[in-house]
Design an enzyme around this catalytic site. Structure first.
Site, PDB file in Angstrom:
ATOM      1  CB  SER A   9      16.893 -21.599  25.001  1.00  0.00           C
ATOM      2  OG  SER A   9      16.694 -21.444  23.613  1.00  0.00           O
ATOM      3  CG  HIS A  34      21.156 -20.699  25.118  1.00  0.00           C
ATOM      4  ND1 HIS A  34      22.503 -21.024  25.164  1.00  0.00           N
ATOM      5  CD2 HIS A  34      20.641 -21.421  24.098  1.00  0.00           C
ATOM      6  CE1 HIS A  34      22.780 -21.910  24.226  1.00  0.00           C
ATOM      7  NE2 HIS A  34      21.664 -22.171  23.556  1.00  0.00           N
ATOM      8  CG  ASP A  36      19.276 -21.678  20.769  1.00  0.00           C
ATOM      9  OD1 ASP A  36      20.432 -22.124  20.920  1.00  0.00           O
ATOM     10  OD2 ASP A  36      18.347 -21.917  21.567  1.00  0.00           O
ATOM     11  CG  MET A  38      18.837 -22.406  14.837  1.00  0.00           C
ATOM     12  SD  MET A  38      17.459 -23.547  15.059  1.00  0.00           S
ATOM     13  CE  MET A  38      17.570 -23.814  16.839  1.00  0.00           C
ATOM     14  CG  HIS A  67      24.035 -22.665  20.568  1.00  0.00           C
ATOM     15  ND1 HIS A  67      23.103 -23.640  20.916  1.00  0.00           N
ATOM     16  CD2 HIS A  67      24.941 -23.305  19.781  1.00  0.00           C
ATOM     17  CE1 HIS A  67      23.446 -24.787  20.362  1.00  0.00           C
ATOM     18  NE2 HIS A  67      24.546 -24.611  19.659  1.00  0.00           N
ATOM     19  CG  MET A  69      22.983 -24.442  16.463  1.00  0.00           C
ATOM     20  SD  MET A  69      21.395 -24.694  17.282  1.00  0.00           S
ATOM     21  CE  MET A  69      21.177 -23.077  18.008  1.00  0.00           C
ATOM     22  CG  MET A 138      24.694 -29.393  20.909  1.00  0.00           C
ATOM     23  SD  MET A 138      23.729 -27.993  21.520  1.00  0.00           S
ATOM     24  CE  MET A 138      22.042 -28.489  21.113  1.00  0.00           C
ATOM     25  CG  ASP A 176      21.414 -26.011  24.229  1.00  0.00           C
ATOM     26  OD1 ASP A 176      20.216 -26.084  24.531  1.00  0.00           O
ATOM     27  OD2 ASP A 176      21.844 -25.296  23.294  1.00  0.00           O
TER      28      ASP A 176
HETATM   29  C1  DX5 Z   1      18.415 -26.561  20.191  1.00  0.00           C
HETATM   30  C2  DX5 Z   1      18.831 -25.315  20.920  1.00  0.00           C
HETATM   31  C3  DX5 Z   1      18.490 -25.321  22.357  1.00  0.00           C
HETATM   32  C4  DX5 Z   1      17.015 -25.408  22.635  1.00  0.00           C
HETATM   33  C5  DX5 Z   1      16.780 -25.850  24.050  1.00  0.00           C
HETATM   34  O1  DX5 Z   1      18.929 -26.526  18.924  1.00  0.00           O
HETATM   35  O2  DX5 Z   1      20.224 -25.133  20.834  1.00  0.00           O
HETATM   36  O3  DX5 Z   1      19.050 -24.202  23.005  1.00  0.00           O
HETATM   37  O4  DX5 Z   1      16.365 -24.187  22.438  1.00  0.00           O
HETATM   38  O5  DX5 Z   1      15.410 -26.000  24.222  1.00  0.00           O
HETATM   39  P1  DX5 Z   1      14.806 -27.153  25.168  1.00  0.00           P
HETATM   40  O6  DX5 Z   1      15.283 -26.862  26.537  1.00  0.00           O
HETATM   41  O7  DX5 Z   1      13.337 -26.993  25.008  1.00  0.00           O
HETATM   42  O8  DX5 Z   1      15.326 -28.460  24.652  1.00  0.00           O
HETATM   43 ZN    ZN Z   2      21.187 -23.635  22.137  1.00  0.00          ZN
END
Ligand code: DX5
Ligand code: ZN
Length: 219
Positions: A9, A34, A36, A38, A67, A69, A138, A176
């Site tokens: 990620s 990956h 993310d 947000m 992903h 969010m 998650m 994740d």
């Molecule tokens: C959290 C993200 C994850 C996160 C994972 O909201 O969706 O993808 O970056 O990071 P680690 O592996 O450090 O928990």
């Molecule tokens: Zn994620």
């Protein structure tokens, strides 16, 4: 052991050099990247949007596992596909028209996934399972990298696997949050096909070794 896919990620990377980090993913042996996204509403954190993804796309031909969010993702999923995503997942908790959003992603020629928070009943994915390419379990509450793996998440992976095996044989299961060299093997054993890892990769002095350890390979 089966061939588990490792998806670092980039949330845990240095945002001032994400292009280099992304380009480097192939060299360290990662399978997917990956990404993310947000929005500061669905989760209490902000990252980036379309332009970052299309600029990163120019740096890499790897599989972009995006992903989302974000609240009401249906409004934006098509633009994420056009930005260069290979797979777009969004949260079941964030969208009233889950079918509609999945259909837009698929119609745009992209793979689709549904993510579920640690406190959402895994069975909630059942009605959509036939459409899914990915079920994202998650193992932390979304919003931040570097959190502790929530106990009980492996049982949720097993529940997802049961649903997958019965209703969605085409779908991969991804886990994740808080994945590291100590729990990666048990996550894969429980049924996870794809392991997301932020800190475990970006916090390591040798990232290639970190990826091998997550995959259960010997040094
Ligand atoms: C959290 C993200 C994850 C996160 C994972 O909201 O969706 O993808 O970056 O990071 P680690 O592996 O450090 O928990
Ligand atoms: Zn994620």
């Amino acid at each position: 052991m089966k061939n588990t896919l490792i998806a670092p990620s980039i949330l845990s990377g240095n945002f001032a050099s994400l292009g280099n980090d992304t380009a480097n993913m192939k060299d360290i042996g990662a399978d997917w990247i990956h990404v993310d996204v947000m929005d500061g509403v669905f989760v209490p954190n902000l990252t980036f949007g379309f332009k970052m993804i299309s600029d990163l796309r120019a740096m890499s031909d790897m599989f972009f596992d995006v992903h989302l969010m974000i609240t009401e993702p249906k409004r934006y999923v098509e633009r994420f596909v056009k930005s260069g995503a290979d797979l777009v997942s969004f949260h079941i908790e964030a969208e009233n028209d889950v079918d509609g959003a999945l259909d837009i992603i698929k119609r745009s020629g992209c793979k689709c996934g549904l993510a579920i928070n640690p406190d959402t009943d895994v069975a909630a994915i059942k009605p959509y399972s036939a459409k899914l390419d990915l079920i994202l379990i998650m193992s932390v509450f979304p919003g931040f990298g570097g959190q502790k793996f929530i106990d009980g998440s492996l049982e949720r992976v097993m529940q997802a696997k049961k649903i997958r095996d019965e209703y969605a044989p085409q779908a991969l299961i991804e886990i994740d949050g808080g994945i590291n060299a100590d729990n990666a093997a048990s996550a894969a054993m429980a049924g996870a096909d794809v392991l997301v890892a932020g800190n475990a990769v970006f916090g390591a002095s040798d990232r290639a070794k970190a990826v091998r350890m997550l995959r259960g390979e010997q040094m």
